[in-house]
Design an enzyme around this catalytic site. Sequence first.
Site, PDB file in Angstrom:
ATOM      1  N   THR A  20       1.609   7.023   0.146  1.00 51.99           N
ATOM      2  CA  THR A  20       0.684   5.916  -0.127  1.00 51.99           C
ATOM      3  C   THR A  20       0.611   5.601  -1.613  1.00 51.99           C
ATOM      4  O   THR A  20       0.912   6.454  -2.452  1.00 51.99           O
ATOM      5  CB  THR A  20      -0.730   6.306   0.354  1.00 51.99           C
ATOM      6  OG1 THR A  20      -1.597   5.177   0.283  1.00 51.99           O
ATOM      7  CG2 THR A  20      -1.341   7.414  -0.476  1.00 51.99           C
ATOM      8  N   THR A  22      -1.868   3.390   4.394  1.00 49.96           N
ATOM      9  CA  THR A  22      -0.985   4.546   4.206  1.00 49.96           C
ATOM     10  C   THR A  22      -0.076   4.708   5.416  1.00 49.96           C
ATOM     11  O   THR A  22      -0.502   4.456   6.536  1.00 49.96           O
ATOM     12  CB  THR A  22      -1.866   5.808   4.088  1.00 49.96           C
ATOM     13  OG1 THR A  22      -2.587   5.717   2.884  1.00 49.96           O
ATOM     14  CG2 THR A  22      -1.070   7.090   4.131  1.00 49.96           C
ATOM     15  N   THR A  51      -5.426   8.323   7.633  1.00 51.24           N
ATOM     16  CA  THR A  51      -5.386   7.106   6.833  1.00 51.24           C
ATOM     17  C   THR A  51      -6.826   6.668   6.595  1.00 51.24           C
ATOM     18  O   THR A  51      -7.717   7.028   7.358  1.00 51.24           O
ATOM     19  CB  THR A  51      -4.571   6.005   7.558  1.00 51.24           C
ATOM     20  OG1 THR A  51      -4.587   4.816   6.770  1.00 51.24           O
ATOM     21  CG2 THR A  51      -5.106   5.687   8.935  1.00 51.24           C
ATOM     22  N   GLY A  52      -7.030   5.918   5.518  1.00 47.64           N
ATOM     23  CA  GLY A  52      -8.394   5.474   5.219  1.00 47.64           C
ATOM     24  C   GLY A  52      -8.931   6.135   3.969  1.00 47.64           C
ATOM     25  O   GLY A  52      -8.165   6.561   3.100  1.00 47.64           O
ATOM     26  N   SER A  54       0.795  -1.239   0.000  1.00 50.11           N
ATOM     27  CA  SER A  54       0.000   0.000   0.000  1.00 50.11           C
ATOM     28  C   SER A  54       0.818   1.275   0.000  1.00 50.11           C
ATOM     29  O   SER A  54       0.253   2.367   0.058  1.00 50.11           O
ATOM     30  CB  SER A  54      -0.921   0.004   1.218  1.00 50.11           C
ATOM     31  OG  SER A  54      -0.157  -0.242   2.372  1.00 50.11           O
ATOM     32  N   GLY A  99      -9.744   8.465   1.501  1.00 48.66           N
ATOM     33  CA  GLY A  99      -9.277   9.829   1.317  1.00 48.66           C
ATOM     34  C   GLY A  99     -10.367  10.822   0.975  1.00 48.66           C
ATOM     35  O   GLY A  99     -10.317  11.986   1.402  1.00 48.66           O
ATOM     36  N   ARG A 123      -7.001   9.089 -10.045  1.00 53.18           N
ATOM     37  CA  ARG A 123      -7.613   9.415  -8.745  1.00 53.18           C
ATOM     38  C   ARG A 123      -6.511   9.773  -7.729  1.00 53.18           C
ATOM     39  O   ARG A 123      -5.509   9.093  -7.604  1.00 53.18           O
ATOM     40  CB  ARG A 123      -8.423   8.217  -8.247  1.00 53.18           C
ATOM     41  CG  ARG A 123      -9.088   8.431  -6.884  1.00 53.18           C
ATOM     42  CD  ARG A 123      -8.235   7.910  -5.761  1.00 53.18           C
ATOM     43  NE  ARG A 123      -8.897   7.997  -4.460  1.00 53.18           N
ATOM     44  CZ  ARG A 123      -8.287   7.802  -3.297  1.00 53.18           C
ATOM     45  NH1 ARG A 123      -7.009   7.479  -3.267  1.00 53.18           N
ATOM     46  NH2 ARG A 123      -8.935   7.908  -2.169  1.00 53.18           N
ATOM     47  N   VAL A 124      -6.735  10.845  -7.007  1.00 53.89           N
ATOM     48  CA  VAL A 124      -5.799  11.262  -5.962  1.00 53.89           C
ATOM     49  C   VAL A 124      -6.566  11.313  -4.647  1.00 53.89           C
ATOM     50  O   VAL A 124      -7.687  11.826  -4.593  1.00 53.89           O
ATOM     51  CB  VAL A 124      -5.199  12.650  -6.299  1.00 53.89           C
ATOM     52  CG1 VAL A 124      -4.415  13.205  -5.113  1.00 53.89           C
ATOM     53  CG2 VAL A 124      -4.300  12.553  -7.533  1.00 53.89           C
ATOM     54  N   GLY A 125      -5.957  10.783  -3.606  1.00 53.42           N
ATOM     55  CA  GLY A 125      -6.612  10.779  -2.297  1.00 53.42           C
ATOM     56  C   GLY A 125      -6.184  11.960  -1.442  1.00 53.42           C
ATOM     57  O   GLY A 125      -5.720  12.987  -1.938  1.00 53.42           O
ATOM     58  N   ASP A 126      -6.327  11.783  -0.149  1.00 51.00           N
ATOM     59  CA  ASP A 126      -6.019  12.865   0.793  1.00 51.00           C
ATOM     60  C   ASP A 126      -4.528  12.997   1.091  1.00 51.00           C
ATOM     61  O   ASP A 126      -4.064  14.071   1.483  1.00 51.00           O
ATOM     62  CB  ASP A 126      -6.748  12.593   2.119  1.00 51.00           C
ATOM     63  CG  ASP A 126      -6.329  11.245   2.719  1.00 51.00           C
ATOM     64  OD1 ASP A 126      -6.293  10.245   1.967  1.00 51.00           O
ATOM     65  OD2 ASP A 126      -6.020  11.191   3.921  1.00 51.00           O
TER      66      ASP A 126
HETATM   67  C1  SD4 Z   1      -6.167   7.384   0.048  1.00 48.97           C
HETATM   68  N1  SD4 Z   1      -5.907   7.741   2.383  1.00 48.97           N
HETATM   69  O1  SD4 Z   1      -5.576   7.380  -1.020  1.00 48.97           O
HETATM   70  C2  SD4 Z   1      -5.412   7.010   1.278  1.00 48.97           C
HETATM   71  C3  SD4 Z   1      -5.528   5.528   1.426  1.00 48.97           C
HETATM   72  C4  SD4 Z   1      -5.144   5.071   2.768  1.00 48.97           C
HETATM   73  O2  SD4 Z   1      -4.618   3.643   4.285  1.00 48.97           O
HETATM   74  O3  SD4 Z   1      -4.995   5.751   3.719  1.00 48.97           O
HETATM   75  N2  SD4 Z   1      -4.948   3.929   3.003  1.00 48.97           N
HETATM   76  O4  SD4 Z   1      -7.362   7.651   0.140  1.00 48.97           O
END
Ligand code: SD4
Length: 324
Positions: free
Chosen positions: A203, A185, A236-237, A83, A239, A213-216
């Site tokens: 991450t 992450t 984490t989680g 990850s 995004g 796609r871009v997360g947080d």
């Molecule tokens: C995301 N927050 O790209 C990240 C993924 C993540 O633990 O945290 N995974 O959304």
Amino acid sequence: MLKRRSFLKRTTLLGSMLGGWPLFSTLARQGLQAPGHATVISTWNHGIPANARAWQILAAGGTPVDAAEGGVRVVESDPDNSSVGIGGRPDRDGRVTLDASIMAPDGNCGAVAALEHIENPISVARKVMEDTPHVMLVGDGALQFALEQGFTKKNLLTEASRQAWQQWLKNAEYKPVINIENHDTIGLLVQDADGHIAGACTTSGLAYKMHGRVGDSPIIGAGLFVDDEVGGATATGMGEAVIKVAGSHTVVELMRQGYEPCEACREAVKRITRKEPRYKELQVGFLALRKDGLTGGFAIHQGFNYALMTAADNNRMVNADSLL
Ligand code: SD4
């Protein structure tokens, strides 16, 4: 001259316009002092080797930024970690695209998003922070910059990740909202013995996400935020949920108002649950480190843990509390 009653009305109105925010800095009143010893915290089990490396860097005289970068690089360079960095799960087109951000005690920050072929995106983010007038580079532009800076182009799709992706393709259903197991992450916060705080977050993002796609994680204020006067936070989680509440910034601002780190993380989680009707289907965890060295985390679901390292705590896992 204002009559007493209208003065009271106006001050009450002013109070409600300020939403109950203190007029003076709560932190100034609390007089939070840095503890005089170092602390490193980071998300999930891979936080243990990351913390150990960050600690080693501090002990050798490195800065908090050196420690934050060096700590998460260990996880980025682990091909068995699916990850983060090399070995990270690809997007649904089979491309490994990485997101990372870093923030220094002076408020400077850098990030890269949707970066391909570079094993250590956190180091590219640091270069963006230190060697460009910008905060974020994305996609091909980030890759071009990395190559100009001497980073090496690599295939990041390991055989194990390729096989898992091909397996996923067999019944591929695009349901990114479910992210309870799929979250690893690394966000790392470090405070040196002088009390200065830096952070890093890196991450491969949501497994099998849409390309682009871009997360947080690379978004300053969402996946990571540091204010050296107050503290730092990382997420984490899922995004998308974190971005919608500017999660890490929210946690830091709550600490500025006087919330303890765990409570600040809890409030940010609760804010997500008020905005996301389907919050039970997703996981978000926040981790925070306050200026006085106090740390805490909180998540929607059980199972979120983080690695904590101080001289007294050595380097151990802590289970965060959760809403559900
Ligand atoms: C995301 N927050 O790209 C990240 C993924 C993540 O633990 O945290 N995974 O959304």
